[in-house]
Design a protein around this motif. Structure first.
Motif, mmCIF file in Angstrom:
data_model
loop_
_atom_site.group_PDB
_atom_site.id
_atom_site.type_symbol
_atom_site.label_atom_id
_atom_site.label_comp_id
_atom_site.label_asym_id
_atom_site.label_seq_id
_atom_site.Cartn_x
_atom_site.Cartn_y
_atom_site.Cartn_z
ATOM 1 N N GLY A 1 0.798 -1.217 0.000
ATOM 2 C CA GLY A 1 0.000 0.000 0.000
ATOM 3 C C GLY A 1 0.830 1.265 0.000
ATOM 4 N N TYR A 2 0.157 2.394 0.338
ATOM 5 C CA TYR A 2 0.799 3.714 0.353
ATOM 6 C C TYR A 2 2.017 3.714 1.273
ATOM 7 C CZ TYR A 2 -3.746 5.474 -1.399
ATOM 8 O OH TYR A 2 -4.897 5.709 -2.124
ATOM 9 N N PRO A 3 3.067 4.477 0.937
ATOM 10 C CA PRO A 3 3.402 5.101 -0.345
ATOM 11 C C PRO A 3 4.483 4.303 -1.070
ATOM 12 C CG PRO A 3 4.696 6.139 1.368
ATOM 13 C CD PRO A 3 3.977 4.969 2.006
ATOM 14 N N LEU A 4 4.576 2.985 -0.775
ATOM 15 C CA LEU A 4 5.701 2.193 -1.268
ATOM 16 C C LEU A 4 5.655 1.985 -2.775
ATOM 17 C CD1 LEU A 4 6.287 -0.466 1.527
ATOM 18 C CD2 LEU A 4 7.186 1.838 1.290
ATOM 19 N N GLY A 5 4.443 1.988 -3.373
ATOM 20 C CA GLY A 5 4.353 1.873 -4.822
ATOM 21 C C GLY A 5 5.087 3.020 -5.504
ATOM 22 N N ALA A 6 4.888 4.247 -4.969
ATOM 23 C CA ALA A 6 5.572 5.431 -5.519
ATOM 24 C C ALA A 6 7.073 5.358 -5.270
ATOM 25 C CB ALA A 6 4.997 6.696 -4.891
ATOM 26 N N LYS A 7 7.453 4.878 -4.100
ATOM 27 C CA LYS A 7 8.879 4.809 -3.737
ATOM 28 C C LYS A 7 9.637 3.896 -4.691
ATOM 29 C CE LYS A 7 12.532 3.373 -1.079
ATOM 30 N NZ LYS A 7 13.498 2.329 -1.408
ATOM 31 N N TYR A 8 9.086 2.731 -4.975
ATOM 32 C CA TYR A 8 9.782 1.782 -5.849
ATOM 33 C C TYR A 8 9.609 2.129 -7.326
ATOM 34 C CZ TYR A 8 10.919 -0.764 -1.686
ATOM 35 O OH TYR A 8 11.438 -1.091 -0.453
ATOM 36 N N SER A 9 8.587 2.913 -7.661
ATOM 37 C CA SER A 9 8.506 3.474 -9.022
ATOM 38 C C SER A 9 9.678 4.421 -9.257
ATOM 39 C CB SER A 9 7.186 4.233 -9.206
ATOM 40 O OG SER A 9 6.080 3.385 -9.062
ATOM 41 N N CYS A 10 9.987 5.237 -8.244
ATOM 42 C CA CYS A 10 11.142 6.148 -8.319
ATOM 43 C C CYS A 10 12.444 5.367 -8.468
ATOM 44 C CB CYS A 10 11.215 7.023 -7.069
ATOM 45 S SG CYS A 10 9.886 8.221 -6.937
ATOM 46 N N ASP A 11 12.558 4.251 -7.740
ATOM 47 C CA ASP A 11 13.775 3.430 -7.827
ATOM 48 C C ASP A 11 13.989 2.904 -9.247
ATOM 49 O OD1 ASP A 11 14.185 3.891 -5.180
ATOM 50 O OD2 ASP A 11 13.642 1.883 -4.489
ATOM 51 N N LEU A 12 12.907 2.428 -9.879
ATOM 52 C CA LEU A 12 13.018 1.914 -11.247
ATOM 53 C C LEU A 12 13.381 3.028 -12.223
ATOM 54 C CD1 LEU A 12 10.096 -0.666 -11.747
ATOM 55 C CD2 LEU A 12 12.370 -1.024 -10.813
ATOM 56 N N TYR A 13 12.805 4.212 -12.015
ATOM 57 C CA TYR A 13 13.101 5.343 -12.893
ATOM 58 C C TYR A 13 14.552 5.798 -12.724
ATOM 59 C CZ TYR A 13 12.776 9.944 -15.075
ATOM 60 O OH TYR A 13 12.995 11.054 -15.862
ATOM 61 N N GLU A 14 15.019 5.843 -11.483
ATOM 62 C CA GLU A 14 16.404 6.251 -11.220
ATOM 63 C C GLU A 14 17.411 5.260 -11.805
ATOM 64 O OE1 GLU A 14 16.690 6.738 -7.022
ATOM 65 O OE2 GLU A 14 15.594 8.651 -7.008
ATOM 66 N N GLU A 15 17.031 3.972 -11.820
ATOM 67 C CA GLU A 15 17.907 2.937 -12.380
ATOM 68 C C GLU A 15 17.873 2.928 -13.911
ATOM 69 O OE1 GLU A 15 19.966 0.941 -10.843
ATOM 70 O OE2 GLU A 15 19.461 1.545 -8.800
ATOM 71 N N GLY A 16 16.963 3.710 -14.515
ATOM 72 C CA GLY A 16 16.853 3.740 -15.972
ATOM 73 C C GLY A 16 16.093 2.565 -16.536
ATOM 74 N N ILE A 17 15.338 1.864 -15.690
ATOM 75 C CA ILE A 17 14.586 0.686 -16.136
ATOM 76 C C ILE A 17 13.287 1.089 -16.841
ATOM 77 C CG2 ILE A 17 13.380 -1.391 -15.302
ATOM 78 C CD1 ILE A 17 15.525 -1.549 -13.104
ATOM 79 N N ILE A 18 12.693 2.217 -16.439
ATOM 80 C CA ILE A 18 11.490 2.730 -17.099
ATOM 81 C C ILE A 18 11.719 4.183 -17.518
ATOM 82 C CG2 ILE A 18 9.877 1.187 -15.914
ATOM 83 C CD1 ILE A 18 9.258 3.457 -13.957
ATOM 84 N N ASP A 19 10.972 4.640 -18.525
ATOM 85 C CA ASP A 19 11.096 6.032 -18.970
ATOM 86 C C ASP A 19 10.140 6.924 -18.165
ATOM 87 O OD1 ASP A 19 8.694 5.195 -19.994
ATOM 88 O OD2 ASP A 19 8.968 6.125 -21.946
ATOM 89 N N PHE A 20 10.199 8.233 -18.413
ATOM 90 C CA PHE A 20 9.420 9.180 -17.609
ATOM 91 C C PHE A 20 7.921 8.992 -17.805
ATOM 92 C CE2 PHE A 20 7.303 13.268 -16.888
ATOM 93 C CZ PHE A 20 7.674 13.501 -15.573
ATOM 94 N N LYS A 21 7.475 8.751 -19.047
ATOM 95 C CA LYS A 21 6.042 8.571 -19.308
ATOM 96 C C LYS A 21 5.490 7.373 -18.534
ATOM 97 C CE LYS A 21 5.016 11.907 -22.226
ATOM 98 N NZ LYS A 21 3.999 12.920 -21.863
ATOM 99 N N THR A 22 6.251 6.282 -18.524
ATOM 100 C CA THR A 22 5.843 5.095 -17.769
ATOM 101 C C THR A 22 5.844 5.391 -16.282
ATOM 102 O OG1 THR A 22 6.801 3.669 -19.480
ATOM 103 C CG2 THR A 22 6.357 2.658 -17.342
ATOM 104 N N PHE A 23 6.865 6.109 -15.827
ATOM 105 C CA PHE A 23 6.975 6.480 -14.416
ATOM 106 C C PHE A 23 5.787 7.328 -13.977
ATOM 107 C CE2 PHE A 23 8.531 9.973 -11.596
ATOM 108 C CZ PHE A 23 8.591 9.228 -10.419
ATOM 109 N N GLU A 24 5.437 8.327 -14.780
ATOM 110 C CA GLU A 24 4.307 9.212 -14.463
ATOM 111 C C GLU A 24 2.997 8.431 -14.443
ATOM 112 O OE1 GLU A 24 3.043 13.731 -15.737
ATOM 113 O OE2 GLU A 24 3.588 12.328 -17.326
ATOM 114 N N ARG A 25 2.903 7.438 -15.323
ATOM 115 C CA ARG A 25 1.693 6.630 -15.419
ATOM 116 C C ARG A 25 1.553 5.685 -14.227
ATOM 117 N NH1 ARG A 25 -1.772 5.177 -19.293
ATOM 118 N NH2 ARG A 25 -2.657 3.098 -19.226
ATOM 119 N N ILE A 26 2.647 5.028 -13.860
ATOM 120 C CA ILE A 26 2.565 3.983 -12.834
ATOM 121 C C ILE A 26 2.337 4.547 -11.437
ATOM 122 C CG2 ILE A 26 5.034 3.774 -12.287
ATOM 123 C CD1 ILE A 26 4.554 0.727 -12.207
#
Length: 379
Positions: free
Chosen positions: A115-140
């Motif tokens: 639940g909150y707010p860990l989904g956002a926290k690990y979305s940031c981790d994937l974005y920082e690692e370059g695994i997802i792009d910004f559009k995907t990050f904003e969406r997820i």
């Protein structure tokens, strides 16, 4: 009364200051004024502030920390040892209806479980690692933002309403609203495909001691941050509850929604003890759980704010998700056995009901998957 008298010259000064200023300066003045009023309230009523700050700390240590802290350690270890790649293979099918790449499966899983707010926290981790792009990050971050099952079924359903039956209905409406948000949010395919960076998070030495040390340090840092938000917003709620304007409001639903939009746990607690119908309690709670409240939104923005994600767009989408959750909750209540739905207290959760509501959850998850496959075959 003293505060009310002191507020009159402050409001007059604000009017003079805001008369000819730029929007940014106006916001700065307003925030400074509000914070000054809060400091003034603390000085004049320290016992109220002390009480609600202690309540916030207790809420964190007894209801948040025991399950968030170990989950964060384990989630960090999973990501550190290549869990993104592993989850994408086994749970990647869940990402297709949401128009997300397979490598976001781990974020969906963590969000659904924690639940909150860990989904956002690990979305940031994937974005920082370059695994997802910004559009995907904003969406997820809009899709993987939901309350956890322990809070919904345990705290709200069992503890507040006295019924796991009600908790599972709220849980189903919360998950279904997240899925619908994935379908409704506009999608633009990225110009370049981003592959998972294999072995990016795996040390060549595979040193478990170093891995767990980093995981614990990260979990402690995030936990302290969450505690600060919870204590601060508990203080704000205490000040609001003791204000003259709030005490003048007689309608319990309006009171609970105001408090719930600030911090959802307090709002749900007030709704559960209100003298209103069971259906209205469920619809109001479903809205607050799906919206999250400004305390949760602030926690999420402590992670995603540095990436220039529009706060207005995010809040509007959370409001839409709140209304969708209430609508789905109404549908689930309508199809629920009428004699069971009325037992908001002392409800015995039978084997039949357990199977029924898990069937609801399975159908909610499977329908988008089959519909996406059917639409692809047509094309």
């Amino acid at each position: 009364m003293v505060i009310l008298i002191l507020m009159i010259p402050i409001i007059f000064l604000l009017f003079l200051l805001l008369k000819k200023t730029t929007p940014i300066k106006s916001i700065n003045i307003l925030i400074t004024a509000v914070c000054s009023l809060i400091v003034l309230f603390i000085i004049l009523s320290p016992e109220i502030c002390f009480k609600f700050s202690i309540n916030g700390a207790k809420l964190f240590f007894y209801n948040v920390f025991p399950y968030v802290f170990p989950f964060m350690i384990l989630s960090n270890l999973i990501i550190y040892y290549g869990g993104v790649e592993i989850y994408s293979k086994f749970l990647g099918i869940l990402c297709k209806p949401q128009k997300l790449p397979k490598n976001t499966a781990i974020v969906l899983a963590i969000s659904a479980l924690c639940g909150y707010p860990l989904g956002a926290k690990y979305s940031c981790d994937l974005y920082e690692e370059g695994i997802i792009d910004f559009k995907t990050f904003e969406r997820i971050i809009n899709i993987a933002s939901n309350a956890g099952p322990l809070f919904i079924v345990g705290s709200v359903g069992t503890s507040m309403l006295g019924s796991r039956h009600s908790g599972y209905i709220l849980l189903a409406s919360c998950y279904a609203s997240c899925i619908l948000m994935g379908i409704l949010i506009p999608y633009k395919a990225p110009k370049m495909h981003i592959d998972i960076k294999k072995n990016n998070n795996i040390q060549s030495e595979n040193n478990f001691g170093v891995s767990i040390k980093k995981s614990v340090e990260n979990a402690i840092q995030v936990s302290i941050q969450l505690m600060g938000f919870i204590v601060f917003f508990s203080l704000l709620i205490g000040i609001l509850k003791n204000s003259i304007l709030f005490k003048s409001i007689q309608n319990p639903i309006v009171k609970s929604l105001i408090l719930g939009c600030i911090e959802m746990t307090n709002g749900c607690s007030i709704i559960s003890t209100s003298q209103i119908s069971f259906e209205l309690k469920m619809l109001s709670m479903s809205f607050l759980i799906c919206f999250g409240g400004f305390c949760v939104i602030s926690q999420i923005y402590s992670f995603v704010g540095k990436y220039k994600v529009s706060p207005v767009k995010f809040i509007l989408r959370k409001l839409v998700q709140g209304f969708l959750g209430s609508l789905i909750c109404f549908i689930l209540i309508s199809f629920s056995p009428k004699n069971d739905a009325k037992y908001t207290f002392n409800f015995q959760f039978s084997k039949y009901n357990f199977t029924l509501y898990y069937t609801y959850l399975i159908i909610i998850f499977l329908v988008p998957i089959f519909s996406s496959k059917f639409s692809r075959r047509k094309h």
